[in-house]
Design a protein around this motif. Structure first.
Motif, PDB file in Angstrom:
ATOM      1  N   HIS A 230      68.845  44.920  66.229  1.00 61.25           N
ATOM      2  CA  HIS A 230      68.761  45.758  67.252  1.00 61.25           C
ATOM      3  C   HIS A 230      68.098  46.971  66.928  1.00 61.25           C
ATOM      4  CE1 HIS A 230      71.769  43.868  70.237  1.00 61.25           C
ATOM      5  NE2 HIS A 230      70.826  43.198  69.855  1.00 61.25           N
ATOM      6  N   TRP A 231      66.680  47.288  66.998  1.00 61.86           N
ATOM      7  CA  TRP A 231      65.714  48.150  66.818  1.00 61.86           C
ATOM      8  C   TRP A 231      65.921  49.465  67.848  1.00 61.86           C
ATOM      9  CZ3 TRP A 231      60.909  47.749  63.496  1.00 61.86           C
ATOM     10  CH2 TRP A 231      61.036  46.596  62.887  1.00 61.86           C
ATOM     11  N   LYS A 232      66.701  50.553  67.485  1.00 58.87           N
ATOM     12  CA  LYS A 232      67.151  51.586  68.376  1.00 58.87           C
ATOM     13  C   LYS A 232      67.151  52.886  67.771  1.00 58.87           C
ATOM     14  CE  LYS A 232      70.406  52.282  72.028  1.00 58.87           C
ATOM     15  NZ  LYS A 232      71.750  51.818  72.756  1.00 58.87           N
ATOM     16  N   ASP A 233      66.915  53.832  68.181  1.00 61.88           N
ATOM     17  CA  ASP A 233      66.888  55.264  67.679  1.00 61.88           C
ATOM     18  C   ASP A 233      68.114  55.927  68.030  1.00 61.88           C
ATOM     19  OD1 ASP A 233      65.897  57.100  65.663  1.00 61.88           O
ATOM     20  OD2 ASP A 233      63.727  57.118  66.549  1.00 61.88           O
ATOM     21  N   ALA A 234      68.427  57.046  67.177  1.00 61.12           N
ATOM     22  CA  ALA A 234      69.642  58.055  67.554  1.00 61.12           C
ATOM     23  C   ALA A 234      69.085  59.296  67.105  1.00 61.12           C
ATOM     24  CB  ALA A 234      70.541  57.617  66.446  1.00 61.12           C
ATOM     25  N   VAL A 235      69.767  60.293  67.930  1.00 60.49           N
ATOM     26  CA  VAL A 235      69.492  61.655  67.815  1.00 60.49           C
ATOM     27  C   VAL A 235      70.135  62.313  66.600  1.00 60.49           C
ATOM     28  CG1 VAL A 235      69.854  63.868  69.037  1.00 60.49           C
ATOM     29  CG2 VAL A 235      69.344  62.128  70.158  1.00 60.49           C
ATOM     30  N   GLY A 236      71.328  61.827  66.498  1.00 60.54           N
ATOM     31  CA  GLY A 236      72.128  62.201  65.059  1.00 60.54           C
ATOM     32  C   GLY A 236      73.432  61.647  65.231  1.00 60.54           C
ATOM     33  N   PRO A 237      74.361  61.609  64.180  1.00 59.82           N
ATOM     34  CA  PRO A 237      75.601  61.287  64.281  1.00 59.82           C
ATOM     35  C   PRO A 237      76.368  61.861  65.384  1.00 59.82           C
ATOM     36  CG  PRO A 237      75.063  61.565  62.072  1.00 59.82           C
ATOM     37  CD  PRO A 237      73.869  62.336  62.951  1.00 59.82           C
ATOM     38  N   ILE A 238      77.355  60.973  65.933  1.00 56.82           N
ATOM     39  CA  ILE A 238      78.358  61.574  66.747  1.00 56.82           C
ATOM     40  C   ILE A 238      79.277  62.490  66.163  1.00 56.82           C
ATOM     41  CG2 ILE A 238      80.075  60.981  68.480  1.00 56.82           C
ATOM     42  CD1 ILE A 238      78.566  58.134  68.900  1.00 56.82           C
ATOM     43  N   ASP A 239      79.106  63.877  66.600  1.00 59.04           N
ATOM     44  CA  ASP A 239      79.631  64.772  66.002  1.00 59.04           C
ATOM     45  C   ASP A 239      81.213  65.389  66.668  1.00 59.04           C
ATOM     46  OD1 ASP A 239      78.751  65.897  68.139  1.00 59.04           O
ATOM     47  OD2 ASP A 239      77.441  67.714  67.203  1.00 59.04           O
ATOM     48  N   VAL A 240      81.679  64.352  67.544  1.00 61.48           N
ATOM     49  CA  VAL A 240      83.012  64.598  68.205  1.00 61.48           C
ATOM     50  C   VAL A 240      83.718  63.484  68.241  1.00 61.48           C
ATOM     51  CG1 VAL A 240      81.997  66.840  69.453  1.00 61.48           C
ATOM     52  CG2 VAL A 240      82.052  64.352  70.616  1.00 61.48           C
ATOM     53  N   GLU A 241      85.045  63.499  68.639  1.00 60.33           N
ATOM     54  CA  GLU A 241      85.632  62.418  68.656  1.00 60.33           C
ATOM     55  C   GLU A 241      85.764  61.989  70.355  1.00 60.33           C
ATOM     56  OE1 GLU A 241      87.126  60.471  66.600  1.00 60.33           O
ATOM     57  OE2 GLU A 241      87.027  61.822  64.631  1.00 60.33           O
ATOM     58  N   LEU A 242      85.151  60.935  70.747  1.00 60.47           N
ATOM     59  CA  LEU A 242      84.951  60.561  71.843  1.00 60.47           C
ATOM     60  C   LEU A 242      86.181  59.689  72.405  1.00 60.47           C
ATOM     61  CD1 LEU A 242      81.450  58.963  72.099  1.00 60.47           C
ATOM     62  CD2 LEU A 242      82.115  61.353  72.390  1.00 60.47           C
ATOM     63  N   THR A 243      86.667  60.064  73.859  1.00 54.15           N
ATOM     64  CA  THR A 243      87.638  59.138  74.420  1.00 54.15           C
ATOM     65  C   THR A 243      87.284  57.877  74.624  1.00 54.15           C
ATOM     66  OG1 THR A 243      88.481  61.397  75.425  1.00 54.15           O
ATOM     67  CG2 THR A 243      89.030  59.096  76.317  1.00 54.15           C
ATOM     68  N   ILE A 244      87.860  56.988  73.952  1.00 51.66           N
ATOM     69  CA  ILE A 244      87.615  55.589  74.064  1.00 51.66           C
ATOM     70  C   ILE A 244      88.222  54.613  75.278  1.00 51.66           C
ATOM     71  CG2 ILE A 244      87.330  53.353  72.568  1.00 51.66           C
ATOM     72  CD1 ILE A 244      87.526  54.937  70.145  1.00 51.66           C
ATOM     73  N   ASP A 245      87.403  54.684  76.160  1.00 49.69           N
ATOM     74  CA  ASP A 245      87.988  54.198  77.496  1.00 49.69           C
ATOM     75  C   ASP A 245      86.876  53.452  78.005  1.00 49.69           C
ATOM     76  OD1 ASP A 245      86.539  56.178  78.525  1.00 49.69           O
ATOM     77  OD2 ASP A 245      88.529  57.364  79.180  1.00 49.69           O
ATOM     78  N   ASP A 246      86.767  53.306  79.407  1.00 52.90           N
ATOM     79  CA  ASP A 246      85.628  52.752  80.121  1.00 52.90           C
ATOM     80  C   ASP A 246      84.195  53.523  80.122  1.00 52.90           C
ATOM     81  OD1 ASP A 246      87.337  50.358  80.500  1.00 52.90           O
ATOM     82  OD2 ASP A 246      87.714  50.964  82.712  1.00 52.90           O
ATOM     83  N   THR A 247      84.666  54.844  79.832  1.00 55.19           N
ATOM     84  CA  THR A 247      83.482  55.657  79.951  1.00 55.19           C
ATOM     85  C   THR A 247      82.779  55.784  78.503  1.00 55.19           C
ATOM     86  OG1 THR A 247      84.506  57.649  79.606  1.00 55.19           O
ATOM     87  CG2 THR A 247      84.582  57.003  81.883  1.00 55.19           C
ATOM     88  N   VAL A 248      83.370  55.201  77.745  1.00 54.40           N
ATOM     89  CA  VAL A 248      82.752  55.461  76.092  1.00 54.40           C
ATOM     90  C   VAL A 248      81.411  55.258  76.122  1.00 54.40           C
ATOM     91  CG1 VAL A 248      83.339  53.253  75.000  1.00 54.40           C
ATOM     92  CG2 VAL A 248      83.421  55.333  73.899  1.00 54.40           C
ATOM     93  N   PHE A 249      80.908  54.156  76.595  1.00 56.35           N
ATOM     94  CA  PHE A 249      79.483  53.506  76.429  1.00 56.35           C
ATOM     95  C   PHE A 249      78.416  54.864  77.182  1.00 56.35           C
ATOM     96  CE2 PHE A 249      81.891  49.708  76.331  1.00 56.35           C
ATOM     97  CZ  PHE A 249      81.604  49.452  75.290  1.00 56.35           C
ATOM     98  N   ALA A 250      79.055  55.249  78.260  1.00 62.95           N
ATOM     99  CA  ALA A 250      78.167  56.359  78.780  1.00 62.95           C
ATOM    100  C   ALA A 250      78.315  57.876  77.894  1.00 62.95           C
ATOM    101  CB  ALA A 250      78.717  56.776  80.414  1.00 62.95           C
TER     102      ALA A 250
END
Length: 308
Positions: A230-250
């Protein structure tokens, strides 16, 4: 290298593209009008000059295609008439059997075999899966992605990979952010534990970068096992711990960006991809583009420049 361009159907999920007000409205309308949904997607692909599609979660899933056209061969004929084809299908459905404990292996295999049979009928050869998500950091009891866990995942992957191979389909694993196949170490461990005859890799340049990894280095290390990328670009590494639930993709979305505007080294990535079995397809991933035709044209232009 000469490659066909493809995209994930999620590229077309933006409500604005359908003159609707929400993602739920898009799903409801597409569910009620599957043939109209697919015809517009196909027309947009043809207009953008992109010939391959990856099926994903509803409304761009296998079930939707079957409701629209009645059978896999009929769907294939509709695509062929427009110069299009299915590249792959991604097991992203919320109701797909989960892999977390492996106790439902019979259901997992049956689900994969059903998808593989469809793919074989539409002329595609690749089923893409992901490993389960991590849990939110700090959750107790903790969930460790250790050797024991990854060995269980490898065992399931072998069983599924062998089953779909009977249909002429390869099983490849996608490197999703916040999943148990995200960090470079995760990928290396899983690849080391799995048989290259039955288990392939689908690296995502964006998600690997979001985990602080080097997608190009990953691609070089596992070049002979990459069936698709999958060719996709990123702003930068995720720099926080995300809450992993149904909203994680958003929650991940702000860290993603259009090709050529982020941190991925596209020339180096293109060079690495040229050395893989999946070099014949460039899958541009654009989540919910408001103007998918323009976005795909821009993305393929970046990819073409890198490939040149």
């Amino acid at each position: 290298m000469t490659a066909r361009f493809a995209t994930d159907v999620v590229t077309f999920y933006h409500p604005g593209f359908w003159d609707l007000t929400s993602a739920d409205a898009v799903r409801d309308w597409a569910s009620a009008n599957p043939e109209s949904f697919w015809h517009r997607v196909m027309d947009a692909l043809a207009e953008a000059g992109v010939t391959g599609i990856e099926l994903t979660f509803a409304p761009g899933d296998i079930e939707s295609a079957l409701r629209a056209f009645g059978s896999a061969p009929a769907f294939r004929r509709e695509l062929t008439a427009r110069g299009l084809s299915v590249v792959s299908a991604f097991i992203a459905d919320s109701d797909a059997p989960g892999w977390r404990d492996g106790g439902n292996l019979t259901a997992i295999v049956a689900d994969a075999e059903r998808r593989a049979a469809f793919l074989a009928d539409v002329g595609a050869e690749l089923l893409v899966a992901g490993l389960p998500m991590r849990t939110t950091y700090g959750t107790r009891p903790p969930f460790f992605v250790d050797a024991a866990y990854m060995t269980r995942m490898a065992d399931i992957a072998h069983t599924v990979g062998e089953a779909v191979a009977q249909h002429g389909v390869k099983l490849a694993f996608h490197t999703e952010s916040n999943s148990t196949l995200w960090y470079e170490r995760d990928i290396d461990l899983f690849m080391a534990l799995t048989d290259p005859r039955y288990v392939w890799l689908c690296p995502d340049s964006c998600h690997i970068a979001l985990g602080g990894g080097d997608p190009v280095a990953v691609a070089h290390r596992h070049s002979q096992r990459i069936a698709l990328a999958h060719w996709k670009d990123a702003v930068g590494p995720i720099d926080v711990e995300l809450t992993i639930d149904d909203t994680v993709f958003a929650q991940q979305q702000p860290y993603m960006t259009e090709l050529g505007t982020g941190i991925v080294d596209w020339r180096a990535w293109a060079d690495a991809m040229s050395r893989t079995p999946g070099s014949g397809t460039v899958l541009i991933e654009l989540d919910e583009a408001a103007d998918p035709v323009a976005a795909l044209r821009a993305g393929t232009a970046v990819a073409r420049k890198a490939l040149s």
